[in-house]
Design a protein around this motif. Sequence first.
Motif, PDB file in Angstrom:
ATOM      1  N   PHE B  90      73.590  24.920 -18.138  1.00  0.00           N
ATOM      2  CA  PHE B  90      72.310  24.318 -17.772  1.00  0.00           C
ATOM      3  C   PHE B  90      72.496  22.804 -17.633  1.00  0.00           C
ATOM      4  N   LEU B  91      71.598  22.200 -16.889  1.00  0.00           N
ATOM      5  CA  LEU B  91      71.649  20.753 -16.719  1.00  0.00           C
ATOM      6  C   LEU B  91      70.706  20.120 -17.736  1.00  0.00           C
ATOM      7  N   THR B  92      71.170  19.066 -18.354  1.00  0.00           N
ATOM      8  CA  THR B  92      70.294  18.374 -19.289  1.00  0.00           C
ATOM      9  C   THR B  92      70.717  16.909 -19.374  1.00  0.00           C
ATOM     10  N   MET B  93      69.851  16.091 -19.975  1.00  0.00           N
ATOM     11  CA  MET B  93      70.209  14.691 -20.115  1.00  0.00           C
ATOM     12  C   MET B  93      70.988  14.515 -21.414  1.00  0.00           C
ATOM     13  N   LEU B  94      72.026  13.714 -21.299  1.00  0.00           N
ATOM     14  CA  LEU B  94      72.896  13.494 -22.446  1.00  0.00           C
ATOM     15  C   LEU B  94      72.782  12.021 -22.820  1.00  0.00           C
ATOM     16  N   THR B  95      72.695  11.757 -24.118  1.00  0.00           N
ATOM     17  CA  THR B  95      72.631  10.358 -24.530  1.00  0.00           C
ATOM     18  C   THR B  95      73.457  10.141 -25.788  1.00  0.00           C
ATOM     19  N   ARG B  96      73.820   8.901 -26.001  1.00  0.00           N
ATOM     20  CA  ARG B  96      74.655   8.564 -27.160  1.00  0.00           C
ATOM     21  C   ARG B  96      73.773   8.196 -28.339  1.00  0.00           C
ATOM     22  N   LYS B  97      74.186   8.652 -29.502  1.00  0.00           N
ATOM     23  CA  LYS B  97      73.434   8.276 -30.704  1.00  0.00           C
ATOM     24  C   LYS B  97      73.799   6.832 -31.044  1.00  0.00           C
ATOM     25  N   THR B  98      72.809   5.995 -31.249  1.00  0.00           N
ATOM     26  CA  THR B  98      73.108   4.577 -31.517  1.00  0.00           C
ATOM     27  C   THR B  98      73.564   4.400 -32.948  1.00  0.00           C
ATOM     28  N   THR B  99      74.122   3.209 -33.234  1.00  0.00           N
ATOM     29  CA  THR B  99      74.718   3.002 -34.556  1.00  0.00           C
ATOM     30  C   THR B  99      73.684   3.024 -35.680  1.00  0.00           C
ATOM     31  N   ASP B 100      72.451   2.628 -35.345  1.00  0.00           N
ATOM     32  CA  ASP B 100      71.442   2.643 -36.419  1.00  0.00           C
ATOM     33  C   ASP B 100      70.814   4.020 -36.603  1.00  0.00           C
TER      34      ASP B 100
END
Lengths: 236, 850
Positions: B90-100
């Motif tokens: 499936f297609l989905t949006m991927l994002t990075r977890k920030t340091t905080d």
Amino acid sequence: MGKDRLNKENRSKIRNMFIRAEHLTKKVAVGSHSLTILQDISLDIEQGESLAVVGVSGSGKSTLLGLLAGLDMPTQGRVVLDKVDLNTLNEDQRAKMRAKNIGFIFQNFQLLSNLTALENVMLPLELHGMKEPDKRAKELLEKVGLIERLQHYPKQLSGGEQQRVAIARAFVIRPRILFADEPTGNLDQKTATNIIHLLFELNQHYHTTLVCVTHDPLLGKRCKRMLHLEGGQLVS
Amino acid sequence: MKYSLNPSWKFLVRNWKSGELQLIAFAIFIAVVCITSMVFLTESIQAGLEDTSGSLLGSDWVITSPKPIEEEIVKKTHHLGLKTTTTVNFLTMLTRKTTDGSFSRHVSKTALKRAMPKYDEELVLAEVQAVGKNYPLRGQLRTAVQLFAKDEIASSIPEKGTVWLEARLFPILGLEIGDEVIIGSAFFKVDRVLTNAPDRTLEGINMAPRVLINEGDLGATKILQPGSRVTYKLLIAGQDENLKQFKNWVTPKLTPTETLIDSRQSRPVLNIALQRTNRYLGLIFLVNVSLSGVAIAMVARRFSLKQFDSVAILRCFGASGWWILKRYLSNLLLLSLIVGALGISVGLSIYNALKSLFLNEMLFELPGLAITIPVIIGLCTVFVLLFGFALPPLLSLQKISPLRVLRKDLDPPNLSNRLVFLFAILAVTFLIMFQTRDVELTGILVLLTLGISSVGLWVIYGLLQWVSRVGQFLIPLQNLGGIRRRGRENALQILAFSLVLTFIGALFLVRTDLLRTWKDQIPFQAPNYFVVNIPPTLLASFKAFLQEGSINSVHLDPVMMGRLVSVNQEPVKMQIDLSNEKQRVFTRLLNLTWSQKLQSDNRVVEGQWFSESDNGKGVISVERGFADRLNIKLGDKLDFQISEKRITAVVTSIRTVEWDSFQPNFYVIFPPKTLENLSRTYITSFYLPPEKINFIKKIVQNFPMVSVIDTQMIVNQLKSFFDTISDLVQYLWGFTLMVSFILLFAAIISTLDERREEAILLRILGAGQRQLLWILLSEFVLLGLLAGTIGGISANGILYWLSQTVFDLPYRINYEVLLLMPVIGMVLVGFGGWAGTRSVFLTPPYRAFR
């Protein structure tokens, strides 16, 4: 001998007759021509008899031996061996008859080069289907004085020794008839004398009928009867 | 007479001692070793190739469905012994977890709808693939522990809670190994760089970068909701028979939304390459069996000649013809078993050695059952070679007259061995068919070999007579008479030499052509990035930007989306089978373009390409597969709906397209000016070295509206595929050379005895060593020259026929082979002849004579 008529005098002779050749003629094709090698040969050989066929080279001696032994078939005439007309047998039936009754000795020994002396002597027994052929083969090799050379190959033996192996091979089946084609032809005088001596000693021992084709007068003289061939015909 | 008392083994041992049988055994042994190891290799590589082909899907077959695959279907696969695994894409949006610990996530519905990747510092559209254990069933999953580190085959799927990401995601999201990303509602630790995953193609959903997670994590993402756009896949692999059975069972059960895809249909270029490789293997197999057969026939003939005297003695002492035949037959049988077992084990060892030494990556472990195939073929080969080629000369032995003991000139009558030869030909044909599973190829090859042999023998015999007659007036060679005297033997010998040189030449030429074709298939620096959605307004600045990044001479094609509405005024939906995915695909939006020039990877097969006078007219060029599936012919009128406009165009040409050329390609092309007023975007492809991956990030930053598609993985897969088959062809070529040398050796020794005897006699009569060497060499060199000339010509002839009928390759006369073969023939045969007879020069004549 010719065309014998059956009468009271020779009846007993016929009973002992082992090989009879009647009007044997052999022709071979050479290109488009036909060459007559033997012409109208008739002869009888009794059981236990020793016969020498002598003549110059090309007189047809070996061809006659081949016909008498059933190695070849005549163009005309027939050979009756032990009351069996060889013309009525095919090659395999003649082979069977040879395996049972006939031994051979050749001028050039005809030993199988890849077999030892013992294996060469065992060969006819194996063809005959005999069990433990090595026992009898060793006996014969001992008789011809080669018990020390059992495992030697032909090329490791002298000419005289090779011929002794060939003699042992010929007698090992205790043949009723032995055909020898120039058995001393490739040997020196001394060795030839020894070989002739051995041949007749075994011949007597096994009561074998012996038919020899030879140039050797010594061998001819040792036979009871001698026939002369000339130009494919019997002259005496 | 009892026949059993001379045991066969005793006869075998005795014959073995004669040395001649050793030669037959040696010839068969080498042939079996070569053929068996070759079959082991080909079976194994075949498995590898099938796997490579399957690796495009990750399996042999795939069923795709928008809903979970029915349990009944999965059960059936298990019932048929097929291996399966499942994936959910499936297609989905991927994002990075920030340091905080926080993260930014806003899923753009429009982005999802467009199904195109959007690059953003924090948010990227990615294709998530949740995989089950055993994934993939075919092909390799490769990963690296760091970005740009050397990758290796992954032995498992991602652990739960971890994710494997494609390299291009790392710079875009600013990620490093060990960081965390968010998919849906779940956090995942970035564990590895995904460098190669199967089922990559140039179409549709694969445009987004790939993200691999464990299927056990699927629930935690909470992405799968009713109405989600998801593709469920059932990957299936197994034996052909079972797959076919499954296909027959499942096809009527599939709903219109479910599709069954065959890996072999998904890549026509690979299919052609695979087919050519198979055919080349078949050709090599035929050549090896035939050359071995001829070699064995020649050695057996010599063996048989040498047996004449021994057999005459046996006949004289009362052996019947059957007894003789039986002994030699049992000899052959025993020899087949011993040599066969030995040859097969050595063949297996060679295969194992090659596998561990050189071919680790391209060979696949043969499963238990598959090992029996090379063994069976090896054994069959032994029997066919022995009974088909060694038996005919031996059959004459039973006809030897016992009178030969008194008259040496008595040879056995020439037996009519037609039946036995027929049997040999049939057996060889069957063997090749069994090995290649290709009736057409087998027929062509067998007929070709028979034709060459019979015509060749006739020509050679005539040529020899002519050379020996005319030659003696031209060159002072004393031994030209010898060539005529041994006319028959020499003709056979030259035929054998010619066969070797012809086959070596032909295989060499085909191999060269294949390797060149495969090398050209993926050009050096094949495009590894596609850029789509380039607006016309940014065309100039985009080109300039690429040039700044040292990406020059880029070609940009206009793209318009349009729908095919009707063919000859018949609505297209009425003309196609909607349950057929291959046809249904054309009812969707098609990419259309215009072009004045025909692209180099396109070829017009019917009609004429556009001339300038066509510009602005309603004419089109269509791709052949597209035309075939919709039954479109030249002159047909097609209606397209492009944006709000209806355009009618007549088909004026049909093209073939190399879809794997890594250039943008189109089913339908218009001439310029016909579509120019319609809205369009542009597409291009280019090569970017891996170390410049950051340039992609710059493109995305500077041109946020364009989409970049990474095709590096597909390029890598294809490269590895073509490297594999090229290596395979090289190795097998080596095996054929080995077998060829045996035949050469056998052919040389076949008349060696007579030549040796003559040479010895000449030495005794006073011929000097140099004179003798000249006589022998002149004869062998002349034979080599004739054989080489015939070989060079026939190799070119064969290449022509094979190129046209079997391999579908362009043909050109190869002058190198034409000129080199006579030289090779002279050197090889001359050297072989010298090596075979040199003992005559080294031994004193009298000893040699004994």
